[in-house]
Scaffold this motif. Structure first.
Motif, PDB file in Angstrom:
ATOM      1  N   ALA A 168       0.827  -1.208   0.000  1.00 15.56           N
ATOM      2  CA  ALA A 168       0.000   0.000   0.000  1.00 15.56           C
ATOM      3  C   ALA A 168       0.864   1.261   0.000  1.00 15.56           C
ATOM      4  O   ALA A 168       0.536   2.249  -0.651  1.00 15.56           O
ATOM      5  N   LYS A 169       1.987   1.201   0.708  1.00 18.02           N
ATOM      6  CA  LYS A 169       2.903   2.340   0.753  1.00 18.02           C
ATOM      7  C   LYS A 169       4.018   2.223  -0.284  1.00 18.02           C
ATOM      8  O   LYS A 169       4.837   3.136  -0.414  1.00 18.02           O
ATOM      9  N   LYS A 170       4.072   1.071  -0.983  1.00 13.63           N
ATOM     10  CA  LYS A 170       5.122   0.788  -1.965  1.00 13.63           C
ATOM     11  C   LYS A 170       6.511   0.917  -1.334  1.00 13.63           C
ATOM     12  O   LYS A 170       7.438   1.494  -1.911  1.00 13.63           O
ATOM     13  N   THR A 171       6.618   0.358  -0.111  1.00 18.00           N
ATOM     14  CA  THR A 171       7.844   0.475   0.672  1.00 18.00           C
ATOM     15  C   THR A 171       8.251  -0.886   1.232  1.00 18.00           C
ATOM     16  O   THR A 171       7.405  -1.683   1.618  1.00 18.00           O
ATOM     17  N   ALA A 172       9.558  -1.110   1.262  1.00 20.12           N
ATOM     18  CA  ALA A 172      10.116  -2.306   1.894  1.00 20.12           C
ATOM     19  C   ALA A 172      11.117  -1.861   2.954  1.00 20.12           C
ATOM     20  O   ALA A 172      11.763  -0.814   2.827  1.00 20.12           O
ATOM     21  N   TYR A 173      11.250  -2.678   4.000  1.00 20.02           N
ATOM     22  CA  TYR A 173      12.111  -2.371   5.133  1.00 20.02           C
ATOM     23  C   TYR A 173      13.165  -3.471   5.248  1.00 20.02           C
ATOM     24  O   TYR A 173      12.835  -4.620   5.518  1.00 20.02           O
ATOM     25  N   ILE A 174      14.418  -3.097   5.018  1.00 17.22           N
ATOM     26  CA  ILE A 174      15.509  -4.071   5.043  1.00 17.22           C
ATOM     27  C   ILE A 174      15.992  -4.300   6.473  1.00 17.22           C
ATOM     28  O   ILE A 174      16.179  -3.353   7.237  1.00 17.22           O
ATOM     29  N   GLY A 175      16.229  -5.574   6.783  1.00 16.77           N
ATOM     30  CA  GLY A 175      16.874  -5.961   8.032  1.00 16.77           C
ATOM     31  C   GLY A 175      17.972  -6.953   7.713  1.00 16.77           C
ATOM     32  O   GLY A 175      17.921  -7.640   6.684  1.00 16.77           O
ATOM     33  N   TYR A 176      18.986  -7.031   8.564  1.00 17.68           N
ATOM     34  CA  TYR A 176      20.105  -7.919   8.282  1.00 17.68           C
ATOM     35  C   TYR A 176      20.926  -8.215   9.528  1.00 17.68           C
ATOM     36  O   TYR A 176      20.934  -7.441  10.478  1.00 17.68           O
ATOM     37  N   TRP A 177      21.581  -9.355   9.486  1.00 10.95           N
ATOM     38  CA  TRP A 177      22.631  -9.681  10.456  1.00 10.95           C
ATOM     39  C   TRP A 177      23.591 -10.670   9.816  1.00 10.95           C
ATOM     40  O   TRP A 177      23.234 -11.423   8.932  1.00 10.95           O
ATOM     41  N   LEU A 178      24.827 -10.612  10.273  1.00  5.01           N
ATOM     42  CA  LEU A 178      25.895 -11.411   9.681  1.00  5.01           C
ATOM     43  C   LEU A 178      26.726 -12.030  10.797  1.00  5.01           C
ATOM     44  O   LEU A 178      27.036 -11.363  11.790  1.00  5.01           O
ATOM     45  N   ASP A 179      27.088 -13.301  10.617  1.00 13.70           N
ATOM     46  CA  ASP A 179      27.964 -13.971  11.565  1.00 13.70           C
ATOM     47  C   ASP A 179      29.230 -13.144  11.742  1.00 13.70           C
ATOM     48  O   ASP A 179      29.782 -12.625  10.766  1.00 13.70           O
ATOM     49  N   GLU A 180      29.680 -13.036  12.985  1.00 12.45           N
ATOM     50  CA  GLU A 180      30.836 -12.178  13.278  1.00 12.45           C
ATOM     51  C   GLU A 180      32.100 -12.606  12.530  1.00 12.45           C
ATOM     52  O   GLU A 180      32.964 -11.776  12.251  1.00 12.45           O
ATOM     53  N   ASN A 181      32.230 -13.868  12.163  1.00  8.67           N
ATOM     54  CA  ASN A 181      33.409 -14.338  11.444  1.00  8.67           C
ATOM     55  C   ASN A 181      33.453 -13.852   9.991  1.00  8.67           C
ATOM     56  O   ASN A 181      34.483 -14.011   9.327  1.00  8.67           O
TER      57      ASN A 181
END
Length: 184
Positions: free
Chosen positions: A89-102
């Motif tokens: 409806a808002k034509k919006t996406a919300y990015i989230g992320y995490w990465l292994d510390e190595n």
């Protein structure tokens, strides 16, 4: 199944039930570092919690509400990234992320965030992508800055992290800005 090759080293693939053991292993190994900035670590204490996350992610993907992907680096699953929410409806996406510390410090997450941004704004026809990060999370905040996102403001006490509230900085990228950028 969704698979998106970013370059010769990095790709994204839709999380699958068969990824549960590896995702839990990465979560458990990076728990203390991730816990500083992510609110769900205390709710992910067994592999069944990870399996529940994957089941929920696949259900939301089927409904077009999110896209949670495994980050694959040189053939190994090393983290999670995607759209925590897709709001048509808002034509919006919300990015989230995490990465292994190595695997941090190799430019993986910047490549992933660029690919997700491009996918949302060029292939999916959305108008805006947002990335939010706690004000003190400099590593996470560096990614949208590198990609030319605009810092739009701060949400005061925007997220509860176990025993305290933190302010969140909002970064946004519009389709018109991405189309004219050289960061793709």
């Amino acid at each position: 199944m969704f698979v998106h090759n970013i370059d010769e080293e990095v790709s994204l693939k839709l999380v699958e039930r068969s990824d549960a053991e590896r995702i839990f292993e990465l979560t458990d190994r990076s728990r203390s570092g991730l816990r500083e900035w992510l609110p769900w670590l205390d709710f992910t204490i067994t592999i069944d919690d990870t399996k529940n996350f994957i089941a929920h992610a696949l259900g939301d993907f089927a409904l077009g509400k999110s896209l949670n992907c495994a980050i694959v680096y040189k053939g190994k699953l090393v983290g999670i990234a995607g759209f925590n929410e897709i709001n048509q409806a808002k034509k919006t996406a919300y990015i989230g992320y995490w990465l292994d510390e190595n695997y941090q410090g190799k430019g993986i997450m910047t490549r992933v965030a660029a690919a997700l941004t491009d996918y949302a704004l060029t292939e999916q026809g959305l108008n805006k992508v947002e990335i939010r990060a706690a004000i003190g999370n400099e590593k996470s905040r560096a990614i949208p800055k590198r990609l030319g996102y605009i810092e739009e403001g701060t949400i005061r006490q925007g997220e509860w992290l176990y025993d305290h509230l933190v302010d969140s900085v909002v970064y946004g990228m519009l389709q018109s800005e991405w189309a004219s950028s050289d960061r793709k």
